[in-house]
Structures are given as structure tokens and as C-alpha cells.
Design a protein around this motif. Structure first.
Motif, mmCIF file in Angstrom:
data_model
loop_
_atom_site.group_PDB
_atom_site.id
_atom_site.type_symbol
_atom_site.label_atom_id
_atom_site.label_comp_id
_atom_site.label_asym_id
_atom_site.label_seq_id
_atom_site.Cartn_x
_atom_site.Cartn_y
_atom_site.Cartn_z
ATOM 1 N N TYR A 1 -74.436 -144.192 -37.222
ATOM 2 C CA TYR A 1 -73.480 -143.168 -37.653
ATOM 3 C C TYR A 1 -74.217 -141.963 -38.234
ATOM 4 N N GLU A 2 -75.158 -142.217 -39.129
ATOM 5 C CA GLU A 2 -75.926 -141.137 -39.741
ATOM 6 C C GLU A 2 -76.724 -140.366 -38.702
ATOM 7 N N ARG A 3 -77.359 -141.087 -37.801
ATOM 8 C CA ARG A 3 -78.217 -140.453 -36.798
ATOM 9 C C ARG A 3 -77.414 -139.549 -35.868
ATOM 10 N N SER B 1 -67.738 -146.645 -46.024
ATOM 11 C CA SER B 1 -68.395 -146.849 -44.729
ATOM 12 C C SER B 1 -67.602 -147.801 -43.844
ATOM 13 N N GLU C 1 -63.940 -138.051 -42.175
ATOM 14 C CA GLU C 1 -64.621 -138.070 -43.468
ATOM 15 C C GLU C 1 -63.650 -137.854 -44.637
ATOM 16 N N GLN D 1 -74.309 -148.268 -39.661
ATOM 17 C CA GLN D 1 -74.392 -147.189 -40.648
ATOM 18 C C GLN D 1 -75.522 -146.222 -40.284
ATOM 19 N N GLU D 2 -76.645 -146.764 -39.847
ATOM 20 C CA GLU D 2 -77.773 -145.924 -39.448
ATOM 21 C C GLU D 2 -77.435 -145.123 -38.197
ATOM 22 N N ASN E 1 -75.623 -136.551 -38.190
ATOM 23 C CA ASN E 1 -76.351 -135.686 -39.110
ATOM 24 C C ASN E 1 -77.725 -135.253 -38.636
ATOM 25 N N ASP E 2 -78.249 -135.871 -37.614
ATOM 26 C CA ASP E 2 -79.606 -135.555 -37.198
ATOM 27 C C ASP E 2 -79.631 -134.532 -36.075
#
Length: 120
Positions: free
Chosen positions: A90-92, A53, A36, A87-88, A95-96
Motif C-alpha cells: 500500500y505504501e509503495r 490500516s 484515506e 501494508q508495505e 507514496n513512492d
């Protein structure tokens, strides 16, 4: 209990390389703080923050089909549906919730328990 650090995926459309080979299956690893932080110094990100991204995905995708490397150029050439999917993902995964298999101390049955920030 080991933490899952790599996640397999299949792109909705797939990446077509210069020879016309379609690459759909791949693996993404969890991001580190370094993943990051370092892209923030990249001149492409400084000139266009949306490029972050592209750099991030090229760092965390460990393989895609039979490609030797997943470079920023590969990410740039993805179809929009595939970029959005990655991208989704990666976020999931970063971060989830994290799911652990646990054993009940009373009935000794195995179950999955989700930990993480509640969804708003």
C-alpha cells in the motif's frame, strides 16, 4: 500514457477462509482521498488508530482469491506476515515513485523513467 491503478500481488502465507480454502493472489488499487478520509470517522479507528490500516486495506484490495468481498474481518484474520506485506505494498504504490515508459526523441528507444519524491 495510462496510469497503472491496479497492482497484482501474492501473499507470502495466504488467507485461509472458514472452509479451509487458501487465498494468496489478489489485486490492490490505488487509494483515493476518500479512502484515506472516510475511515477516520469509523468508531473502530477512533477507538484504536491502529485499526486504520485494516479499514484502508479492505477498501483498496479489490479481490483476494475467490472471495466475494474483502472485508475488515478478512484483513483482521490475515497472518501477520501477510498484513505487513500488504501494508508495505500500500505504501509503495501510493507514496513512492511512479514509473513511466517513455521514448527518447533522439534515438527513439523506449526506457523507463521514475518520478516521485527522492528517498531519504
Amino acid at each position: 500514457m495510462a496510469l497503472q491503478t491496479e497492482f497484482e500481488f501474492e501473499l507470502p502465507k495466504g488467507y485461509v477462509d472458514a472452509e479451509g480454502t487458501l487465498h494468496k493472489k489478489g489485486t490492490m488499487r490505488l487509494a483515493t482521498a476518500k479512502d484515506e478520509i472516510l475511515p477516520q470517522k469509523d468508531p473502530r479507528v477512533q477507538a484504536n488508530p491502529a485499526y486504520l490500516s485494516v479499514i484502508l486495506l479492505s477498501r483498496v484490495i479489490t479481490n483476494l482469491g475467490s472471495l466475494p468481498d474483502v472485508t475488515p474481518k478478512v484483513i483482521e484474520d490475515l497472518f501477520l506476515a501477510d498484513l505487513s506485506y500488504l501494508q508495505e505494498l500500500y505504501e509503495r504504490i501510493n507514496n513512492d515513485e511512479i514509473t513511466f515508459k517513455v521514448t527518447c526523441p533522439y534515438c527513439e528507444r523506449e526506457t523507463e523513467v521514475n518520478f516521485g519524491a527522492p528517498k531519504s
